[in-house]
Structures are given as C-alpha cells and as structure tokens.
Design a protein around this motif. Structure first.
Motif, short mmCIF file in Angstrom:
data_model
loop_
_atom_site.label_atom_id
_atom_site.label_comp_id
_atom_site.label_asym_id
_atom_site.label_seq_id
_atom_site.Cartn_x
_atom_site.Cartn_y
_atom_site.Cartn_z
N TYR A 124 16.71 -8.94 -135.25
CA TYR A 124 15.33 -9.37 -134.99
C TYR A 124 14.35 -8.23 -135.29
O TYR A 124 13.27 -8.45 -135.83
CB TYR A 124 15.16 -9.80 -133.54
CG TYR A 124 15.57 -11.23 -133.25
CD1 TYR A 124 14.98 -12.30 -133.92
CD2 TYR A 124 16.53 -11.51 -132.29
CE1 TYR A 124 15.35 -13.60 -133.65
CE2 TYR A 124 16.92 -12.82 -132.01
CZ TYR A 124 16.33 -13.85 -132.69
OH TYR A 124 16.70 -15.16 -132.42
N ILE A 125 14.73 -7.01 -134.91
CA ILE A 125 13.78 -5.89 -135.08
C ILE A 125 13.90 -5.25 -136.46
O ILE A 125 13.03 -4.45 -136.83
CB ILE A 125 13.97 -4.81 -133.99
CG1 ILE A 125 15.34 -4.13 -134.10
CG2 ILE A 125 13.78 -5.40 -132.61
CD1 ILE A 125 15.54 -3.02 -133.09
N LEU A 138 10.79 -5.20 -138.69
CA LEU A 138 9.75 -4.30 -138.20
C LEU A 138 10.13 -2.84 -138.45
O LEU A 138 9.27 -2.00 -138.70
CB LEU A 138 9.53 -4.55 -136.70
CG LEU A 138 9.21 -6.02 -136.34
CD1 LEU A 138 8.99 -6.17 -134.85
CD2 LEU A 138 7.97 -6.49 -137.11
N ALA A 161 7.65 -4.91 -130.49
CA ALA A 161 9.07 -4.64 -130.67
C ALA A 161 9.50 -3.41 -129.88
O ALA A 161 10.58 -3.40 -129.26
CB ALA A 161 9.39 -4.47 -132.15
N ILE A 164 10.34 -9.10 -128.31
CA ILE A 164 10.85 -9.03 -129.68
C ILE A 164 10.50 -10.30 -130.44
O ILE A 164 10.06 -10.26 -131.60
CB ILE A 164 12.37 -8.80 -129.69
CG1 ILE A 164 12.74 -7.47 -129.03
CG2 ILE A 164 12.91 -8.88 -131.12
CD1 ILE A 164 12.25 -6.26 -129.77
N GLY A 224 6.86 -10.37 -131.25
CA GLY A 224 6.61 -9.41 -132.32
C GLY A 224 7.07 -9.94 -133.66
O GLY A 224 6.37 -9.82 -134.68
N ALA A 225 8.26 -10.55 -133.69
CA ALA A 225 8.78 -11.12 -134.94
C ALA A 225 7.89 -12.26 -135.43
O ALA A 225 7.61 -12.39 -136.63
CB ALA A 225 10.20 -11.61 -134.73
#
Length: 306
Positions: A114-115, A118, A143, A281, A284-285
């Motif tokens: 997921y991160i 970023l 994130a 997260i 943020g995604a």
C-alpha cells in the motif's frame, strides 16, 4: 506523462492484463503458504522460485523475439551491473515476502505494498528532484502517520512493510536505468539468482534437507513457483505500456487488498490501533490515486505507437 493509450480491443486486452496481474499478485501468498506447509523454508523456496523462473522468463523472451537483446545485454558490463543490483533488491523483496506470508504476517506484507507508491514519490523527490505537488505531500504525510501508528500497535517498527516497500521501490528505480525490455531484464535477473539458487538446492538435497523429491506435490508446487513469479511480471510490463498510469495507479491496490482480506480471514490480529493505521494508509493511497487521476486528465492522450 501518462502511458500511451492503446486503441480499441487492444486497450480492453491491456486493461484485462493489468487486472489479471494484480489479481495474481493478490492470491500469490496462498501459493507460498501451501509450499511452506510442505516444510519448505523461505530460502529454499526463494532458490527454487528463481531457478524455475528461468524457463518461464526464457519463454517470454522467445515469444517477444528478444534473443538478440539478451545477447547484447550480456555483453554490456554497465547494464549487467545495474541488473546485478536490481537482482539483489528483488531477492530481498521476495525472501521477505515469502517469510512474511508463511509466518502469519500477511497484513504487514499488504501494508508494504500500500505504501510502496508513496515511497516511489518520495524517492523521486529525494533522488531525482522531481516536483511533489500538495496532494502527494498530503498522501505521504498520511502514510507516515499510518506507519507510526502501526509501529505503536506492533511495539516495534513495521520492518516487514518497510523492507517490502523500500526494496520494491528501489527495484523500480534501478530498472529505470536499465536499457532493456522487461522480459530481457527479468531473464537476466533470474539467471543471476537462479543459478546460485540451483547450487544451494543441490547442496540441500545432498544433505538430505531438500524437499523437491519429497513427493510429486512438492515438486509440482516448487516448479509452479517459477511461472507464478514470471507471468504476472510480464502481464504488468505489457499492460503498463498500454494503460494510462492513472488507471494502473488504481489497479495496483487490488493486490494488497486481496492479501489484506486473506490475512483477516486467516485470523491475523487486527486491533483498533492497527485498524487506525491502515485507515491512514488507505486514505493516503486514495488521495495519491485521486491526484494521479486528476493530473492525467490534464494531459492529452497520446496514441499508441504499437
């Protein structure tokens, strides 16, 4: 710039390939868990995975007619040095992933992916002085907050997530420096990793500690780990050239979402604090993907050359 948009039926086929590769990546943990239940350790699994990826990657090179490119790469020391580095990074990523999914840490693994987008944005800003707009800045801050909460929930840094995100992000950065198509690069990487892997497997077998000859089921799973590795990578490479980056940005969250759901179904601990960390997260995604989509709308669609 967005990826070229493929016309007509090819665009639909490319989108199907993109969805298929991320679906495969989402369910891949089940395959490595099955191999783990046969008693195969992460290092042996990695060795078998890389070795059996060689014929699969070689087949894709043949189908793409890239034999001459492979020979050119093998004669180019500079490209080989980059591919050695990318091989080490993807090996770190694979061994960490295999260990995580066979050790009840699938939620941490999904967090890493997921991160990862970023991390790529942050790396672009730090290493290549790429401009990071306000939306991306907000996504990165969210994130970071999610990672901090995850560390508090676990009682330590979520190192599995960070290693997966950083190694795969680093792999992508290095591969951008490689003057070779995806199939060619993958084959050379598999040769770098698979041949030493074969030596390790042979040593294990000589010590009576290998698992390839335990049963037809063990052999089948270990052989299958090669195509399981190569097929989604080639589908991704093919789709990424034809599907807009904004669309790929949304599709890339399919894999970790499936893995996350598998982790929940298998009963991994999901406390309220961990839920909050994933919430940051996910937001943020979503912010990042929305920003990428909005940017792509401002860029004219370029007709595919192929």
């Amino acid at each position: 710039m967005t990826a070229p948009s493929a016309p007509g039926g090819e665009a639909r086929l490319a989108l199907t390939a993109g969805v298929a590769c991320f679906l495969l990546w989402g369910f891949v943990p089940l395959a490595f868990q099955a191999i783990g239940r046969l008693g195969v350790g992460p290092l042996e699994t990695l060795a078998q995975r890389t070795f059996w990826s060689i014929p699969a990657a070689g087949l894709f090179v043949l189908l793409a007619g890239q034999g001459a490119q492979v020979r050119a790469v093998l004669r180019n020391p500079r490209v080989l040095r980059w591919l050695v580095l990318s091989s080490l990074l993807i090996a770190i990523n694979w061994i960490t992933f295999i260990w995580a999914v066979t050790s009840g840490r699938l939620l941490e693994a999904s967090l890493g992916y997921y991160i990862n987008p970023l991390v790529n944005v942050a790396a672009g800003a730090l290493l290549f002085r790429e401009r990071v707009d306000r939306v991306a800045q907000v996504a990165i801050v969210l994130a970071v907050l999610g990672v901090v909460l995850q560390a508090i929930a676990l009682g330590h840094l979520p190192w599995v997530s960070l290693v997966l995100a950083l190694s795969f992000g680093g792999y992508g950065i290095v591969r951008k420096q490689v003057a070779a198509d995806a199939q060619t690069g993958l084959l050379v990487e598999c040769l770098f990793l698979g041949l030493p892997g074969l030596v390790y497997v042979a040593w294990l077998q000589s010590q009576g500690a290998g698992h390839f000859f335990d049963s037809p089921v063990s052999a089948a799973w270990l052989i299958a780990s090669g195509p399981i590795t190569a097929v989604p990578l080639v589908l991704f490479a093919w789709a990424a050239r034809r599907v807009p980056l904004s669309v790929m940005g949304f599709l890339q969250f399919i894999g970790p979402t499936i893995s996350f759901m598998i982790g929940l179904a298998q009963g991994e601990a999901f406390t309220p604090l961990r839920a909050a960390s994933f919430g940051f997260i996910w937001v943020g995604a979503a912010v990042f993907a929305l920003g990428a989509w909005r940017r792509s709308r401002a860029i004219p669609v370029i007709a595919a050359a192929e």
